[in-house]
Design a protein around this motif. Structure first.
Motif, PDB file in Angstrom:
ATOM      1  N   PHE A   1      -4.349   2.198  -9.377  1.00 41.29           N
ATOM      2  CA  PHE A   1      -3.613   2.772  -8.326  1.00 41.29           C
ATOM      3  C   PHE A   1      -4.561   4.168  -7.678  1.00 41.29           C
TER       4      PHE A   1
ATOM      5  N   PRO B   1      -7.832   2.803  -3.293  1.00 39.09           N
ATOM      6  CA  PRO B   1      -6.874   3.175  -1.813  1.00 39.09           C
ATOM      7  C   PRO B   1      -6.807   1.845  -1.175  1.00 39.09           C
TER       8      PRO B   1
ATOM      9  N   GLN C   1       1.071   2.637  -1.510  1.00 42.73           N
ATOM     10  CA  GLN C   1       0.699   3.926  -1.696  1.00 42.73           C
ATOM     11  C   GLN C   1       1.335   4.953  -2.601  1.00 42.73           C
TER      12      GLN C   1
ATOM     13  N   LEU D   1      -4.518  12.597  -3.609  1.00 39.85           N
ATOM     14  CA  LEU D   1      -3.746  12.153  -4.514  1.00 39.85           C
ATOM     15  C   LEU D   1      -2.759  13.296  -4.660  1.00 39.85           C
TER      16      LEU D   1
ATOM     17  N   SER E   1       6.251   9.813   2.239  1.00 34.65           N
ATOM     18  CA  SER E   1       5.833   8.602   1.731  1.00 34.65           C
ATOM     19  C   SER E   1       6.039   7.008   2.468  1.00 34.65           C
TER      20      SER E   1
ATOM     21  N   ARG F   1      -2.373   9.043  -1.522  1.00 32.28           N
ATOM     22  CA  ARG F   1      -1.322   8.320  -2.394  1.00 32.28           C
ATOM     23  C   ARG F   1      -0.487   9.195  -3.219  1.00 32.28           C
TER      24      ARG F   1
ATOM     25  N   HIS G   1       9.343   1.343  -3.733  1.00 26.36           N
ATOM     26  CA  HIS G   1       8.039   1.154  -4.350  1.00 26.36           C
ATOM     27  C   HIS G   1       8.120   0.734  -5.946  1.00 26.36           C
TER      28      HIS G   1
END
Length: 926
Positions: free
Chosen positions: A22, A26, A31, A136, A157, A166, A184
């Motif tokens: 993860f 990318p 995400q 990140l 998000s 992310r 998600h």
């Protein structure tokens, strides 16, 4: 708190790979990723292990950690997250800059004026940062982040498409998922599996040993924080099963602070729940409610569960001793029909020696021992000894505790119990009796040499007084001799045996010990006499698991595999259920199943033994299950995994001078190389099963590599080197078991000229061992069929090759199935239409799952056997059905049982050339 120690993550390889993928890829898989799990399960450690290394890769890590104390502060989490890049806010449009800085009180203005502008400002700032470096966002303990910050993150998000941004979050199980996490992927962290928990515990400074080690592993229930905290405890009195392990002062204060505001009735109810292990009866739901609101417990109907293992400990040890004793008395009264648990509560409720309670505890220990609960029985005997007012009773009960402890692999525990008796008496016979069990425990540790010396001395001391116990000591010494493979020790054992065996009495255990000593030191000597005694003992119907296990092991040593299988079945009941053997001997059943063609059971035994090894002290018995698993993997056609397991076994065996395991591991590596067609490497590995002079490295199991050595030699032009080994061992094998003679005949056939080879092949197949060891028999059929075909005698080769093909297919020996099919095609045979040949196309694991499903096992049962989740099992079956051409689970049995072609289902496509004698090898196809 996490699962890492010394910078290394323990037991989270698949989860770490998920997080690593993860954060490092990318655009793949979304995400946002959220990690959930109970407190202390390792969420932070998992994230840290994968995130810390990103700073050197150019990734910009922005991090926020939720805090209960800042939960009411608006935008506290957002400020923590953006603080490293706030200087870049000056490049934002004026309205966005003012809204953002106003939210933090850095500039005039208020975030309340326009929430949309504030959210856009945060997204713009992150987007600008991501243009230079991927970003990140890490949000740990998100359940404690302030709501305003969570709302902003939820907005962000939903707008990350096309951005190099992310968001990785961590949320405590049971807490509502924050808005940014909804819709998600979620990665749920469960408890560590047993072997990983054992490794994490062993990595702590001064890890617990003896019974405390098993208690810690059991009570921590795979929670890393609990493991690490409980590991700080020292062994001592009072750490009994019905008394939760204590906490360090720091943790106890942290947990008990949440008890302060609870009503008295709730505290008393929690103490009862912490003291017992069942449902707490007679308490109204409203009494529990304050504890549930304080997030100390979960209520499911009438069932009460603490939210964390450490909460139970904190509740128990925060109560005054008098209240704890009263709670135990209440449980004892409620458990009158459960004598084992009642005895423990009575013991915990007392304040000193009490013979009545000691007798109850001893009875409980005896019943537990009969059910093969060796660790629990040892602990109960030990507690009974400590409760005994009189010294002789204490000595007797400590000795019985040591006998049970020796069966658990906990050598330190047996040594501690021995020290207790040594402090109570100087009677040489009593000391020899307790030292017998110390020696038995040490026999399964790297201190085997000390164990051997001690056991031999104990046997000599006890011979005039207790011949049965003297034989028991000598039998343990014989076990050391067998695993070490040291032929020189056999004469010493025979010398002491001659002192004892003259008058052992006629009780079964005496005969059994004598039989074991003779079989373990020289399985080939007086084999007929040994078999007669074995059959008499095995026929004794009321035999307990100990007698059956020993008889099965002796049958295996004498190459009576079918007898051994029958005895293990009497012990274990349902198929695929490992027998209740002591940990040190658990793998014997696996070796029997390996030879008998029950490879799924062999792997299940290896897995069970590996789990047991994680609990032993030290984990000495870990070597054998790795070697066993390596052998099965090699036969099934997974050479890479086989080599990995074999190398682990070799590393452990070298440190422990365990020639038995070392030789088995060499055979696995040689078989893996042969499966890949690398016969030079196979020869090198098989040759290491023998000394430079051609003698056996291990005086028993080295022989089982003789024919494989010859096969590799024949394919690499090294026949002379193999022939020297075969000639050196020929006399020993000729007068031994049918299996040994078959191996010798096959080896000679592979190395001989044409006339002698055929005679030897026929002799090998004539030995009555096909049912006992189907793979070995089919391998000889394959070798003979190849030999015949290469001499243009295809008509005689076909039945042999077809029979071998059927056996290999039934066993799941994929490399040999392919080889037999290739030989049949070369012999002019093709498979008839309609006969499925698709199972070998599956991976070895898929084949094993399909075979278990064909036997009627559910996905959960299959998962328990193979250490997979039911979902993973279902996924494998889903992918396998199209390849197999089936649409229902009910079709699997017919496919597995009847998929391989019989002779009648093979079609001849070209006539074989050469002579086709009618007296060919057709009688050898069974």
């Amino acid at each position: 708190m996490g699962t890492s120690w010394g910078g290394t993550l323990v037991g989270r390889s698949s989860e770490a790979a998920r997080v690593r993928g993860f954060v490092s890829s990318p655009g793949d898989g979304g995400q946002v990723l959220v990690v959930t799990g109970e407190p202390g399960i390792g969420k932070s450690a998992l994230i840290d292990s994968e995130v810390d290394g990103l700073r050197d890769t150019g990734v910009r890590v922005l991090r926020a950690e939720g805090s209960e104390s800042e939960r009411a502060l608006a935008f506290a989490g957002l400020h923590q997250l953006l603080r490293p890049v706030l200087a870049q806010a000056e490049s934002l449009p004026d309205r966005q800059r003012d809204a953002l800085l106003g939210a933090f009180g850095i500039a005039a203005g208020s975030a309340e004026s326009d929430q949309l502008i504030l959210r856009i400002a945060v997204l713009t700032l992150l987007s600008h940062t991501a243009r230079r470096h991927p970003v990140l966002i890490v949000v740990d303990d998100a359940q404690w982040l302030d709501q305003d910050s969570l709302d902003v993150l939820a907005f962000v998000s939903r707008r990350l498409d096309g951005e190099q941004i992310r968001l990785l979050g961590a949320v405590r199980s049971g807490a509502p998922l924050p808005a940014f996490a909804r819709s998600h992927p979620v990665l749920e962290l469960g408890p560590l599996e047993a072997s990983a928990a054992g490794r994490l515990l062993d990595a702590q400074p001064g890890p617990p040993v003896g019974p405390l080690r098993a208690r810690v592993l059991d009570e921590a229930a795979g929670n890393p924080l609990a493991l690490i905290e409980f590991a700080k405890l020292e062994s001592g009195p009072g750490l009994w099963p019905v008394e939760p392990l204590p906490l360090t002062d720091r943790l106890e204060q942290g947990f008990t602070s949440r008890l302060d505001g609870l009503p008295g009735a709730t505290k008393r109810a929690l103490l009862l729940a912490a003291t017992g292990t069942g449902t707490v009866e007679g308490i109204a739901p409203e009494v529990w409610r304050p504890a549930e609101q304080a997030e100390l417990i979960r209520l499911r109907g009438g069932d009460v569960r603490f939210r964390h293992p450490l909460i139970r400990s904190a509740v128990y040890h925060a109560a005054p001793p008098a209240e704890r004793h009263e709670a135990h008395r209440r449980w004892a009264a409620a458990l009158r029909d459960v004598p084992g648990r009642r005895a423990w509560h009575l013991a915990a409720a007392g304040t000193g020696p009490d013979e009545a309670v000691a007798r109850e505890m001893e009875c409980a220990a005896e019943q537990t021992g009969k059910r093969s609960g060796f660790a629990a029985a040892a602990l109960a005997f030990q507690r009974a000894a400590e409760l005994s007012p009189d010294e002789p009773d204490r000595v007797r009960r400590f000795t019985r505790a040591a006998a049970m402890a020796a069966l658990t692999g906990q050598a330190t525990w047996a040594e501690d119990l021995t020290a207790q008796v040594e402090a109570l008496t100087d009677d040489p016979v009593q000391l020899a009796l307790i030292r017998l069990h110390k020696g038995q425990a040490l026999a399964l540790t790297p201190r085997r040499n000390a164990a051997y010396t001690l056991l031999l001395r104990v046997a000599e001391t006890l011979a005039p007084h207790h011949p049965a116990q003297a034989l028991e000591a000598l039998a343990a010494a014989a076990l050391v001799c067998y695993y070490s493979g040291d032929a020189g020790r056999r004469d010493e054992i025979r010398r002491v045996y001659s002192l004892i065996a003259a008058s052992p009495g006629r009780r079964q255990e005496h005969e059994l010990a004598c039989l074991w000593i003779r079989a373990a030191t020289d399985p080939s000597a007086d084999r007929a006499g040994l078999l007669a005694v074995l059959r008499r003992l095995a026929a004794f119907e009321p035999a307990g698991p100990g007698l059956l296990a020993a008889a099965a092991t002796i049958a295996w040593l004498l190459d009576e595999t079918t007898v051994a299988v029958h005895l293990f079945e009497r012990m274990s009941g349902p198929a695929l259920t490992p027998a209740p053997l002591p940990d040190g001997l658990r793998c014997v059943e696996g070796w029997v199943c390996l030879e008998h063609g029950r490879w799924s059971t062999a792997r299940a035994v290896a897995a069970a033994s590996t789990r047991a090894a994680a609990l032993s002290d030290p984990p000495f018995t870990a070597a054998a299950p790795r070697a066993l698993d390596a052998c099965v993997l090699a036969l099934q056609g997974d050479p890479a995994a086989a080599r990995a397991s074999a190398r682990e076994a070799l590393d452990l065996a070298a440190a422990q001078e365990n020639r038995f395991v070392a030789v088995r591991a060499r055979w696995a590596m040689g078989t893996a190389a042969a499966a890949e067609g690398d016969h030079d490497a196979a020869f090198d590995q098989f040759r290491l099963m023998f000394t430079t002079d051609g003698d056996e490295v291990h005086y028993h199991v080295s022989r089982y590599g003789l024919a494989d050595l010859a096969a590799a030699a024949a394919r690499t032009g090294r026949q002379d080197a193999a022939r020297a080994v075969v000639d050196r061992l020929a006399d020993r094998l000729t007068n031994s078991s049918s299996r040994h003679r078959a191996l010798l005949f096959r080896a000679r056939a592979l190395l001989a000229d044409a006339d002698e080879a055929e005679q030897c092949f026929r002799a090998a197949l004539d030995e009555p061992y096909a049912e006992d060891r189907p793979f070995a028999h089919a391998h000889t059929q394959l070798d003979y069929g190849e030999w015949l075909r290469r001499r243009l005698r295809s008509g005689q080769a076909r039945p042999l090759l077809a029979a071998a093909l059927e056996t290999f297919g039934r066993l799941g020996a994929e490399p040999w199935t392919s080889r037999a099919l290739a030989e049949l095609r070369a012999a002019g045979i093709r498979q008839s239409p309609g006969v499925s040949d698709s199972l070998p196309a599956l991976t070895p694991q898929q084949q094993e799952i399909v075979r278990l499903a064909a036997r009627g096992l559910t996905n959960r049962e299959i998962g328990e056997r193979l250490q997979l989740s039911p979902r993973t099992v279902g996924s494998h079956l889903y992918r396998s059905f199209p390849k197999l051409g089936v649409t229902a689970r009910s079709q699997l049995r017919d496919l597995v049982d009847g998929r391989m072609p019989q002779v009648a289902e093979l079609t001849q496509v070209e006539a074989g050339a050469g002579r086709e004698g009618r007296d060919g090898p057709y009688e050898h196809t069974g």
